[in-house]
Design a protein around this motif. Structure first.
Motif: not given
Ligand code: ZN
Length: 680
Positions: A448-468
């Motif tokens: 489950l930890h692997t699933d959460l890492h792969e399915c959600l973790g990498h895809g979560s969150g966003k960069l603020l506008p203009g951040v490289d």
């Protein structure tokens, strides 16, 4: 991307042997086969095969036959003398009438087992040539004692001539020392023993392919993927691997079984894939290969799936030639349901994470990687295999069409089951209470930890506008892996997982928390040589997280390192606080990522992730050494047998798991050895 040796979150778990699992109480399946040199041979099960329809079983059967017929291709790709050496050794192994208990004979047996494992005379991982433990004199005497008809002799060749050819290759350390040489400054083509180039220098090879490439071509084929580059009469040209070209006799059989498979396909999409692959084997046309790759990655609905062909280029110092491999598999419906359920709830997880709202995605979509059950491993995936695969490799196809990502559930399971009872837990886990937790829940919470890492973790969150996106530079990948791991750690303890019926107990997460900290604080150090720092991004991430929560919770003794009888152990005193700490670090790591805070990333990584506690490192290495665990593992395949009626029609396909390692290798060499000993 290429082949995932192991999905990123699980890498150290499996490779360091610290995965811990429920005891296999209900069944007595023996996952371990044998151990020799630095290798352990395991066995895997194919759960769900019996429940497939007859047509699906036939399809799997035909595809496994197509898979096994490619074995000799890889031997020849790995070195031009490999088939002759293997066949000579097998002849001695099966027909030698002298003393079979002598040290020389035993050493020859060991050498042959290693040659089988590596598909050649070089180490499968390090690529250095093995040193035989028997003498050249013994080898000569053994070969000459055999009936010459058993030897892989060329037309008009005597046994003595064969020996003169093979002996230096096997016994002289200066001849073909490395399969793939990557040492900068040397001619990588001339100094590599792999059989992808014949008589050409690195410069000639590079010139040849540079002349073919058109920089304006946005959809370039994978130049050189399916050929050996040879110099004939002063002219450099490709000997293409196709049905009427090089390796034609093996490819003929592969195509024969693919055509059988074509008669029992499940879907029109699958049928198109198989037909395009046959077309590629007939023509060797790399445009056709790209069309095949696109059809393959789009076929997501067929239950049965496969890889079959010239795929990965790690074996070529110039990274162009595809080593032959095959994997036949079917979707693990239950495990895939788990990843789909997690992905379907992606927005809930994003909304409830401890991260600042301004760093969250308003709309987030989970990725559901398919979990598959391997039915056969072949070519460059046998006996040593990946546990996850992400293909195709062509960059423009990945950019335009995406890729297909799978994790191989039954192989992971076999690693896990074999690790249980190997002494690792007993040595490193603090007490029976933790071992009980791990035995009950460790397997599932790890997945489950692997699933959460792969399915959600990498895809979560966003960069603020203009951040490289590259603002964190060299620290970027460690921070990114830490972000995904923390997302998984935070949520594996969430009541939501019990509500979704992914976990039965609100206590289960403790198994993952304990093993994660034990790994990050101590046991992953077994993969590091004395005196070295932590380099690899996944390992850095794990140490970063473990050391950070260890330090932040120190005042309240949330996590401790305690000594018992002179040995160090991890003890977790407060699991609930530990979760809070994971949440705090997740919020900080997401802030660093979202704002591109390079200094903070550098400080965190340099302070917690890189340096090794030298005395603890030495202690862990010493304790691990005593367990005598093999660093490399591989698998024997199950055996499939087609049952037929009086009309020759298949009525069922039976799978058995009793074949031994040497037994299987000798059977493959007898039934699936289509190539001549010399392939020019
Ligand atoms: Zn990752």
């Amino acid at each position: 991307m290429k082949k995932l040796i192991i999905a990123c979150a699980t890498l150290a778990i499996c490779m360091s042997g610290c995965q811990t699992n429920p005891a296999d109480k209900a069944e007595s399946f023996n996952y371990t086969v044998e151990q020799f040199a630095d290798l352990q041979i395991l066995r895997y099960r194919v759960p769900g095969f019996e429940e497939l329809t007859l047509r699906q079983k036939q399809l799997v059967y035909y595809l496994t036959e197509a898979a096994l017929h490619g074995r000799d291709i890889l031997f020849d790709q790995n070195g031009k003398y490999n088939l002759r050496i293997r066949r000579t050794l097998e002849a001695i192994y099966t027909a030698y009438k002298g003393d079979r208990t002598s040290a020389d004979f035993k050493a020859l047996e060991l050498y042959l087992k290693r040659v089988w494992f590596s598909n050649g005379i070089h180490h499968h991982y390090g690529s250095e040539k093995f040193v035989p433990g028997f003498t050249a004199d013994f080898f000569r005497q053994a070969v000459l004692s055999l009936d010459a008809s058993l030897l892989p002799l060329a037309e008009g060749q005597s046994a003595e001539q064969l020996l003169d050819l093979l002996s230096p290759v096997m016994f002289d350390a200066t001849v073909m020392p490395k399969r793939v040489n990557q040492a900068a400054g040397e001619d990588l083509v001339l100094t590599s023993a792999c059989n992808y180039y014949d008589g050409v220098t690195q410069q000639e090879a590079e010139d040849y392919y540079n002349a073919l490439k058109d920089p304006k071509d946005t959809e370039p084929v994978s130049y050189g993927l399916n050929s050996r580059l040879v110099k004939k009469n002063g002219k450099v040209e490709e000997a293409v691997w196709k049905i009427d070209g090089l390796y034609g006799s093996a490819i003929t059989n592969i195509v024969y079984w693919l055509k059988k498979a074509d008669d029992v396909t499940e879907t029109p999409e699958q049928r198109a894939v198989i037909n395009k692959l046959i077309d590629f084997y007939l023509t060797g046309n790399l445009k056709t290969f790209d069309e095949y790759a696109i059809l393959w990655l789009k076929d997501l609905n067929s239950r049965i799936d496969f890889v079959n062909g010239f795929t990965e280029s790690y074996g070529d110092p110039l990274g162009m030639k595809g080593s032959w491999e095959s994997l036949v598999n079917f979707k693990d419906v239950e495990a895939t349901r788990r990843t789909e359920l997690i992905s379907a709830n992606a927005q809930w997880f994003e909304d409830h994470s401890p991260v600042e709202t301004r760093f969250k995605k308003e709309t987030v979509k989970g990725v559901s990687a398919k979990v598959i059950t391997a039915a056969i491993l072949a070519g460059d995936l046998y006996p040593s295999t990946a546990i996850g695969i992400n293909l195709p490799n062509s960059n423009w196809i990945r950019a335009h069409y995406g890729s297909k990502s799978v994790t191989i559930g039954n192989i992971t399971d076999a690693y896990n089951k074999a690790a249980h009872g190997n002494g690792f837990e007993q040595e490193f886990v603090y007490s029976q209470a933790e071992r009980d937790l791990i035995d009950r829940y460790g397997d599932l919470t790890g997945e489950l930890h692997t699933d959460l890492h792969e399915c959600l973790g990498h895809g979560s969150g966003k960069l603020l506008p203009g951040v490289d996106p590259d603002a964190l530079k060299a620290y970027g990948s460690t921070i990114e892996e830490a972000r995904a791991d923390l997302f998984g750690l935070y949520y594996v303890a969430d009541p939501k997982l019990v509500e979704l019926q992914l976990l039965e107990s609100a206590e289960a997460y403790k198994a993952e928390y304990y093993t994660y900290l034990m790994n990050g604080l101590m046991t992953q150090l077994v993969r590091i040589a004395p005196g070295n720092n932590v380099e690899e991004a996944h390992m850095r991430n794990r140490q970063l997280i473990a050391r950070w929560v260890f330090e932040k919770g120190a005042a309240d003794r949330v996590v401790e390192l305690v000594k018992k009888e002179g040995k160090t152990y991890v003890v977790v005193n407060d699991y609930a606080r530990l979760r809070t700490l994971f949440g705090e670090l997740l919020a900080e790591i997401q802030r660093i990522k979202s704002t591109g805070d390079y200094e903070a990333a550098r400080d965190l990584v340099e302070r917690y992730a890189v340096k090794v506690d030298a005395p603890l490192h030495a202690e862990v290495l010493e304790r691990y050494e005593k367990l005598h665990l093999s660093p490399y593992k591989g698998f024997v395949n199950p055996k499939y047998e087609a049952l037929t009626n009086s009309k020759g029609e298949i009525t069922d396909v039976q799978v058995t798991y009793t074949e031994g390692y040497a037994e299987q290798m000798l059977r493959y060499s007898k039934d699936y050895s289509d190539l001549p000993s010399v392939n020019n």
